[in-house]
Design an enzyme around this catalytic site. Structure first.
Site, PDB file in Angstrom:
ATOM      1  N   ILE A   1      15.974  -7.117  23.079  1.00 22.41           N
ATOM      2  CA  ILE A   1      14.665  -7.698  22.394  1.00 22.41           C
ATOM      3  C   ILE A   1      13.895  -6.436  21.588  1.00 22.41           C
ATOM      4  O   ILE A   1      13.529  -5.492  22.110  1.00 22.41           O
ATOM      5  CB  ILE A   1      13.736  -8.184  23.410  1.00 22.41           C
ATOM      6  CG1 ILE A   1      14.526  -9.348  24.219  1.00 22.41           C
ATOM      7  CG2 ILE A   1      12.581  -8.916  22.910  1.00 22.41           C
ATOM      8  CD1 ILE A   1      15.064 -10.510  23.426  1.00 22.41           C
ATOM      9  N   GLY A   2      13.838  -6.966  20.311  1.00 25.95           N
ATOM     10  CA  GLY A   2      13.003  -5.766  19.242  1.00 25.95           C
ATOM     11  C   GLY A   2      11.794  -6.348  19.199  1.00 25.95           C
ATOM     12  O   GLY A   2      11.321  -6.963  18.240  1.00 25.95           O
TER      13      GLY A   2
ATOM     14  N   SER B   1       8.469  -4.165  20.887  1.00 25.57           N
ATOM     15  CA  SER B   1       7.671  -2.714  20.876  1.00 25.57           C
ATOM     16  C   SER B   1       8.052  -1.944  19.591  1.00 25.57           C
ATOM     17  O   SER B   1       9.167  -1.779  19.096  1.00 25.57           O
ATOM     18  CB  SER B   1       7.947  -2.112  22.117  1.00 25.57           C
ATOM     19  OG  SER B   1       7.355  -2.897  23.222  1.00 25.57           O
TER      20      SER B   1
ATOM     21  N   SER C   1      15.332  -2.077  25.806  1.00 23.42           N
ATOM     22  CA  SER C   1      16.156  -1.955  26.873  1.00 23.42           C
ATOM     23  C   SER C   1      17.738  -2.361  26.585  1.00 23.42           C
ATOM     24  O   SER C   1      18.082  -3.385  25.912  1.00 23.42           O
ATOM     25  CB  SER C   1      15.687  -2.869  27.908  1.00 23.42           C
ATOM     26  OG  SER C   1      14.571  -2.099  28.482  1.00 23.42           O
TER      27      SER C   1
ATOM     28  N   GLU D   1       9.900 -14.729  29.883  1.00 22.36           N
ATOM     29  CA  GLU D   1      10.110 -13.238  30.214  1.00 22.36           C
ATOM     30  C   GLU D   1       9.007 -13.009  31.373  1.00 22.36           C
ATOM     31  O   GLU D   1       9.542 -12.367  32.543  1.00 22.36           O
ATOM     32  CB  GLU D   1       9.654 -12.359  29.273  1.00 22.36           C
ATOM     33  CG  GLU D   1       9.893 -10.822  29.656  1.00 22.36           C
ATOM     34  CD  GLU D   1       9.770  -9.991  28.684  1.00 22.36           C
ATOM     35  OE1 GLU D   1       9.635  -8.612  28.971  1.00 22.36           O
ATOM     36  OE2 GLU D   1       9.689 -10.189  27.363  1.00 22.36           O
TER      37      GLU D   1
END
Length: 383
Positions: A133-134, A136, A168, A252
């Protein structure tokens, strides 16, 4: 592990029709991860084992609530909850498919180009494809809407430039779902954002590992240098990314991983407790009672999802309280057992050492405590 699991993970209400499924999952886990040491079990949903993900997919336990047209089983959210709970309690290495099953698949089925969704989502259910997941970025902190990674319109698609941080498993992933700014003229920073599905093999994309306090390298910096993304890989409509990403964050924040990340250490504490020490009984009793409360809250969110309700407020609450609970467990372990924390110590000590190093991050992932409490305050009408 088995004794503590039976003590702590016991349905507060009878499972009813779910009991056979729980028994099936436990038998599968006994065969596949039964001898996994506690320090490895403590890395459950960050643990990475593609072979385990494939085995779980073969059982039909990834994307099990999804439509059969996408490779799912069309089972209930409560059945999914039982599977997730057992996986985490056993410390199974679910990191290979976790993000894809929890967030990416539902997002693609709802918003993506149908051909893209039908091409990729069934591979998620089989445990074959991994996502990161992009969200931050450097200097954006918890203010996700302040991102600066941009997507500029070109013939046939978009060219992406910028940087994502703390991503991550980016080095192990096949795809990223990235939030980028596609309209820099918008007067509201929450507007002009879009989600793009990016192939991690794309030319101009570079992944740089970040070593954490525990010596692990599952965080990454991802740099985009003129990365081309075809139009078909835009998720939803350009400019609608903020609404989509807030819905994604609800998934999430809502699962049992939000209070079971330190469970391996709690199980070790129960197994090593002194039956004649009243302080052990009191402190562990408090922890188990709190775990039971969090579990009931999380099961309630699963029931809300099953009914088609929006659990955003409840999910934020469970995530906030769950992080506090998970972060307190290593502190109580130190008070009761006074270990010298060594990564090469006994399994109990090594587990305690690992979680002492990693729990500070638990109040960051999925939204900081301040952000979550702001969501709760707005939901209660006091902000």
């Amino acid at each position: 592990m088995d004794t503590a699991s039976q003590i702590v993970i016991r349905p507060a209400q009878p499972d009813g029709d779910l009991a056979p499924l729980r028994a099936q999952v436990r038998a599968f886990l006994a065969d596949t991860v039964g001898d996994r040491p506690p320090q490895k079990r403590a890395q459950s949903w960050s643990g990475y084992d593609p072979a385990f993900s494939l085995a779980l997919g073969a059982k039909g336990w990834i994307g099990m609530t999804w439509p059969k047209a996408f490779g799912g089983q069309e089972r209930s959210m409560l059945e999914r909850y039982v599977v997730l709970e057992e996986l985490l309690a056993a410390g199974a290495p679910v990191g290979g498919h976790w993000v894809a099953e929890r967030q990416s698949g539902p997002l693609l089925m709802r918003y993506a180009d149908p051909e893209v969704a039908h091409e990729i989502v069934p591979r998620i259910t089989r445990g074959e494809v991994r996502f990161c997941i992009g969200m931050s970025e450097p200097d954006s902190g918890s203010d996700l809407a302040s991102i600066r990674t941009r997507g500029d319109r070109v013939d046939g698609g978009w060219v992406v430039n910028g940087t994502k941080l703390w991503t991550s498993n980016a080095h192990r992933s096949h795809y990223m779902i990235a939030l980028v700014r596609t309209d820099r003229s918008a007067d509201d920073k929450h507007k002009g954002l879009s989600q793009l599905l990016i192939d991690m093999r794309s030319e101009g994309l570079q992944v740089r590992p970040i070593r954490n306090l525990a010596g692990e390298e599952h965080f990454n910096e991802v740099v985009f240098d003129n990365v081309f993304v075809p139009d078909r890989m835009v998720i939803g409509e350009p400019g609608q990314g903020w609404a989509q990403v807030t819905a994604e964050l609800t998934f999430e924040r809502s699962g049992p991983e939000r209070y079971l990340s330190s469970y391996a250490l709690l199980a070790e504490m129960v197994d090593h407790a002194d039956a004649d020490d009243a302080r052990h009984a009191v402190e562990l009793g408090y922890l188990v009672a709190e775990l039971s409360n969090l579990r009931q809250m999380s099961r309630g969110i699963a029931a809300m999802l099953h009914r088609g309700e929006n659990p955003q407020l409840a999910a934020a609450n469970v995530k906030d309280l769950g992080a506090l609970f998970e972060q307190r467990i290593p502190e109580v372990a130190h008070q009761l057992f006074g270990h010298e924390l060594r990564p090469d110590g006994s399994p109990f000590v090594a587990t305690h050492c690992h979680l002492t190093q990693t729990v500070p991050s638990f109040s960051l992932r999925g939204g900081t405590r301040e952000i979550l409490r702001g969501i709760i305050a707005r939901g209660l009408g006091v902000r």
